[in-house]
Design a protein around this motif. Structure first.
Motif, short mmCIF file in Angstrom:
data_model
loop_
_atom_site.label_atom_id
_atom_site.label_comp_id
_atom_site.label_asym_id
_atom_site.label_seq_id
_atom_site.Cartn_x
_atom_site.Cartn_y
_atom_site.Cartn_z
N ASP B 17 0.87 -1.18 0.00
CA ASP B 17 0.00 0.00 0.00
C ASP B 17 0.91 1.23 0.00
OD1 ASP B 17 -1.60 2.13 0.70
OD2 ASP B 17 -2.65 1.08 2.33
N ASP B 19 0.47 4.04 0.98
CA ASP B 19 0.33 4.84 2.20
C ASP B 19 1.12 4.25 3.37
OD1 ASP B 19 -1.30 6.66 1.01
OD2 ASP B 19 -3.17 5.66 1.62
N MET B 20 1.59 3.01 3.22
CA MET B 20 2.35 2.38 4.31
C MET B 20 3.61 3.21 4.58
SD MET B 20 4.32 -1.30 4.30
CE MET B 20 2.90 -2.35 4.44
N PRO B 21 3.94 3.45 5.85
CA PRO B 21 5.19 4.17 6.12
C PRO B 21 6.39 3.44 5.52
CG PRO B 21 3.84 4.08 8.10
CD PRO B 21 3.17 3.19 7.08
N TRP B 24 8.08 0.53 7.48
CA TRP B 24 7.57 -0.85 7.49
C TRP B 24 7.80 -1.52 6.14
CZ3 TRP B 24 7.53 -2.46 12.09
CH2 TRP B 24 7.19 -1.60 13.14
#
Lengths: 735, 156
Positions: B17, B19-21, B24
């Protein structure tokens, strides 16, 4: 570093069981059975266990393994959480083995209480700054035993008398026949020798490694990203779990709705556990988003709903009444009544979070017949038993892999193994379908309890006409760390938890009339030992109040203390040393002032002088701290210096600006913007001076912490005329 | 969805995704665990990486934002040919800066960025560049000394 056992002085003789363990271990069947991480000395650092590469490594005893490649690996029974224990314990064994430092390696020992108990606790675990103290003789003997077996093997092979063989820097030699062999060449034959029963340990004058500056064994791995912490464990198909916990301590789950959480992509399962509601997902991002989408109703009927200010107000009322007796001499009441001058002071200490840089985590792989756990494990025996109980297994069915811990400061040494048990509960609730990696966020950590307790102290002291301290009454109010835990029987006597009063009920100063009293209060807020435990607050109250008394008596603070230390030569020596090195009594530049404090904790003696000034914005700035420490034989002087430097920074951050407060039972702080440890721009220069000593070594993980707060507070008084008695300083001063 | 960027000199495409930081994505998807999770809010610096050479808190940058960019983690320092990085790691080891070590990847990434920009930093420069990196073991005395030592090594 950590839990504060007011233990007896380190024993000089090993208990019988431990003595046996120094004896023959024999060949290790399959070196791969020993799991752990090899912590290489300088040079390339393998990311994971190098045990397989060790080939036919053999173990002359439970603490050392010698491989054909000539590496020597020491099994470390204590947790490396930064205090340098892997380097320290390896040094001790390597010294008696006459090894070369470059060949030394270390790895965490497995859980085996019979072999690896902390000899001061009787269980396998780390704390109370006891690692070097309890291992000193044990590892010297283990090294000497292995050395003797190497010598015996060489004597047999070369057909020469063992008495003619010498060992130096990892080489076994027979000068007369000009023969020599490295440890690796002799290891297998050595393991077949009978361990000697009569071991001769070196005279301290013959030490070649102890007392030297040796490179830390973990520096390379920790500067290249290769060091493996619990957080770095990645089992195939493991699910990351985060837990929704109540916002008030003591609350429980009434009901929850997981519909929205389960709709978050990546979320696999949502389960109730005794601690709250766990969200399991493929990765941390999905798990935390799942938790945000979760709706939980809490039963708060038994929860703490008071604010910390209200709790403190109750503590203050209690301090006006006599408490349980923790120390008594003479007649304090009469001495105060008859004193020429009486001073009183009250102190407030907040809850403190440990906030280790590595948020708590634990990976669990549960099977019907056994369980494996990976974590920075500090209390192996306790954690194994607690994990087994929750999983419905026997302790011996639980294998714990101890990894590097990214700090602890006491947080990992919970008697209920809180975060480990939580991970096991999640694994059990999900039927062991997949390995579970529980991760706490920083918010979970700051709000999760297990704090240094909040305390209130009330002191009164009397001076006679000559300015001598003749009477002393010290009342302490706060929660007990150990009541209700398995340590209660050992550590709580007659209503007095030793960890509440240590540093107050064992004053080194000759005060003829004393009464030290304790009120223990209850709250659902979980509390725990925090680096230097009772001394985090007792040293502050005692050493700042003594400073007030010295000023009231018109005496120099160092001289005032010194006069009461006639019977305590080690206290006096560190005080004298720090005064000399800090230039006590010499003029300082305008706008700078000094303060001094002295404290013994965990059988180590530390005195510090702080120099403070106000910066251009009027903020209190600690410019310099001079530290003198006596911890017996300095095994690794550079590690000692590092622990004093770090202890000073850790303690300074706490007294300056750290606090956990509650509003109607809810924790006000959540992350490092409002729970604020020291940063580099506020770190003073630190000078550490180590007292030469031949006494048995004692710990250094915690004892650097207690004196810095009172030394700084006394310097602030000298500079500004203000006495700060409610911590942190930030409540009253600009810091 | 996948995001493509350069990670330690190699192009990677991660199926994540956007949007995942970034933190991670690096740790869990790319499997590089030298970059640490400490606060999740850009408050502690344990997750510091370089994005196109700039020190960046990877916990607070969506992975989608680094598409097409050059990301370096602590694992990429040794092979990256960065003179400052080599000096910093050597100084850190010579002075035995580390204690628990958990924050040190981030400290080293910040120090490397500082020395790349300012080869002779003052104490004030160090305060400014390093105050975003918490060390709970308070190894700050040695961090400061090691940065000065690294500066000398870069000149030699």
């Amino acid at each position: 570093m950590i839990p504060g056992f007011r233990n007896e002085r380190p024993r000089t003789e090993l208990p019988a069981a431990s003595r046996r363990d120094v004896l023959r271990g024999g060949l290790l069947a399959g070196a791969g059975l020993l799991i752990g991480f090899t912590l290489p000395a300088r040079g390339p650092a393998p990311a994971v266990a190098a045990t397989a590469a060790a080939g036919d490594a053999v173990m002359p005893n439970a603490f050392v393994r010698i491989a054909p490649d000539n590496t020597v690996t020491v099994l470390i029974k204590h947790l490396e959480m930064g205090q340098g224990v892997t380097t320290g314990l390896t040094t001790i064994l390597a010294e008696e083995l006459d090894a070369d430092w470059a060949q030394m390696r270390a790895e965490h020992a497995p859980v085996d209480t019979a072999k690896y108990a902390n000899l001061l606790f009787g269980i396998q675990g780390t704390g109370g700054s006891t690692a070097v103290a309890n291992s000193w003789e044990q590892l010297r003997k283990a090294g000497a035993s292995a050395r003797a077996m190497l010598v015996a093997a060489a004597a047999e092979r070369w057909k020469v008398p063992a008495s003619e063989i010498t060992v130096s820097k990892g080489v076994v030699s027979h000068a007369a026949s000009n023969r020599s062999a490295r440890f690796g060449e002799l290891a297998e034959a050595a393991a077949k020798q009978t361990p000697p029963t009569d071991l001769k340990l070196k005279d301290q004058g013959a030490f070649t490694l102890i007392g030297q500056r040796l490179p830390r064994l973990d520096s390379v791995a920790k500067t290249t990203g290769r060091a493996q912490f619990g957080m770095d464990v990645a089992l195939p198909d493991a699910l990351v779990a985060v837990v929704a916990r109540p916002t008030r301590f003591g609350a429980t789950v009434a009901s929850f709705d997981a519909t929205a959480a389960k709709a978050v992509p990546g979320v696999v399962d949502v389960v109730a556990i005794p601690q709250g509601v766990a969200v399991l997902a493929k990765g941390m991002w999905a798990a935390t988003r799942g938790r945000e989408a979760l709706t939980v109703r809490w039963d708060e009927s038994k929860a703490e709903t008071r604010s910390s200010d209200a709790i403190l107000a109750e503590y203050r009322k209690l301090a006006a009444t006599p408490g349980a007796v923790a120390d008594k001499a003479g007649d304090a009441a009469a001495a105060l009544a008859g004193a020429a001058k009486v001073l009183t002071a009250e102190f407030d200490f907040p809850y403190l979070a440990h906030a280790p840089m590595e948020p708590l985590n634990c990976t669990v792989k549960l099977a019907p017949d056994g369980m494996e756990i990976w974590t920075g494990c500090q209390f192996q025996t306790v954690d194994q038993a607690n994990a087994a109980r929750v999983a419905g297994l026997k302790p011996e069915q639980v294998r714990i892999h101890t990894l590097y811990a990214g700090g602890s400061f006491g947080r990992r040494a919970t008697t209920n193994s809180d975060f480990i048990v939580e991970a096991v509960a999640i694994a059990k609730a999900t039927g062991g379908k997949a390995p579970v990696k529980l991760i706490w966020t920083r918010e979970d950590d700051v709000r999760g309890g297990y704090y240094r307790p909040m305390y209130h102290h009330a002191l009164s002291a009397g001076l006679d006409a000559a300015g001598n301290l003749v009477g002393w009454r010290h009342r302490i109010v706060g929660q007990s760390i150990l009541t209700g835990t398995p340590f209660e029987a050992m550590m709580v006597k007659d209503g007095v938890d030793a960890t509440s009063v240590e540093g107050a009920n064992n004053l080194p100063y000759a005060i003829p009339n004393r009464s030290v009293e304790l009120h223990t209060v209850k709250s659902p807020v979980p509390v725990l030992w925090w680096r230097s435990v009772g001394s985090t607050h007792t040293a502050f109250a005692v050493e700042t109040f003594l400073d007030e008394l010295a000023h009231a008596a018109g005496k120099d603070p160092v001289a005032f203390r010194r006069a009461m230390l006639a019977g305590e030569p080690r206290h006096r020596a560190v005080l004298d040393l720090v005064a000399e090195k800090a230039g006590w009594g010499t003029p300082l530049p305008q706008g700078r002032a000094r303060g001094v404090a002295l404290h013994e904790s965990f059988h180590s003696f530390v005195a510090q002088v702080a120099e403070v000034s106000l910066d251009k914005d009027g903020r209190v700035r600690v410019d310099r701290v001079v530290c003198a420490v006596d911890c017996g034989v300095p095994v690794n002087p550079d590690v000692i210096r590092a622990q004093m430097e770090g202890g000073i920074g850790f303690g300074l951050g706490a007294i300056m600006a750290e606090q956990v407060t509650l509003t109607e039972g809810r924790v006000d702080q959540s992350n490092f913007h409002d729970y604020t440890p020291l940063r580099i721009d506020r770190m003073p220069t630190v000078e550490v001076h180590i007292v030469p000593s031949t006494a048995a070594p004692t710990g250094v993980g915690e004892p650097g912490v207690p004196p810095v707060g009172p030394a700084v507070a006394n310097a602030v008084f000298a500079l500004t005329g203000r006495r700060v008695r409610a911590l942190p300083f930030a409540k009253e001063l600009s810091v | 969805m996948s995001v493509t960027f350069e990670l330690n000199g190699r192009n990677v495409s991660l199926d994540v995704d956007p949007d995942m930081p970034l933190l991670w994505a690096i740790r869990e998807s790319a499997g590089l665990t030298g970059t640490k999770f400490g606060c999740g809010a850009a408050l502690c610096g344990a997750c510091t990486v370089h994005v196109d050479g700039e020190p960046t808190r990877s916990c607070s940058v969506p992975v989608g934002a680094v598409a097409g960019q050059r990301v370096t983690t602590v694992e990429g320092l040794e092979t990256g040919g960065n003179k400052a990085a080599k000096a910093v790691q050597a100084a850190w080891q010579a002075l035995d800066v580390v204690q628990c070590g958990y924050c040190q990847s981030g400290q080293i990434m910040s120090a490397t960025a500082l020395l790349s920009a300012k080869p002779r930093p003052t104490d004030a420069d160090i305060d400014e560049a390093m105050s975003g990196n918490l060390c709970r073991c308070a190894t700050y005395v040695r961090i400061r000394a090691a940065i000065h030592d690294a500066a000398r090594r870069m000149e030699a």
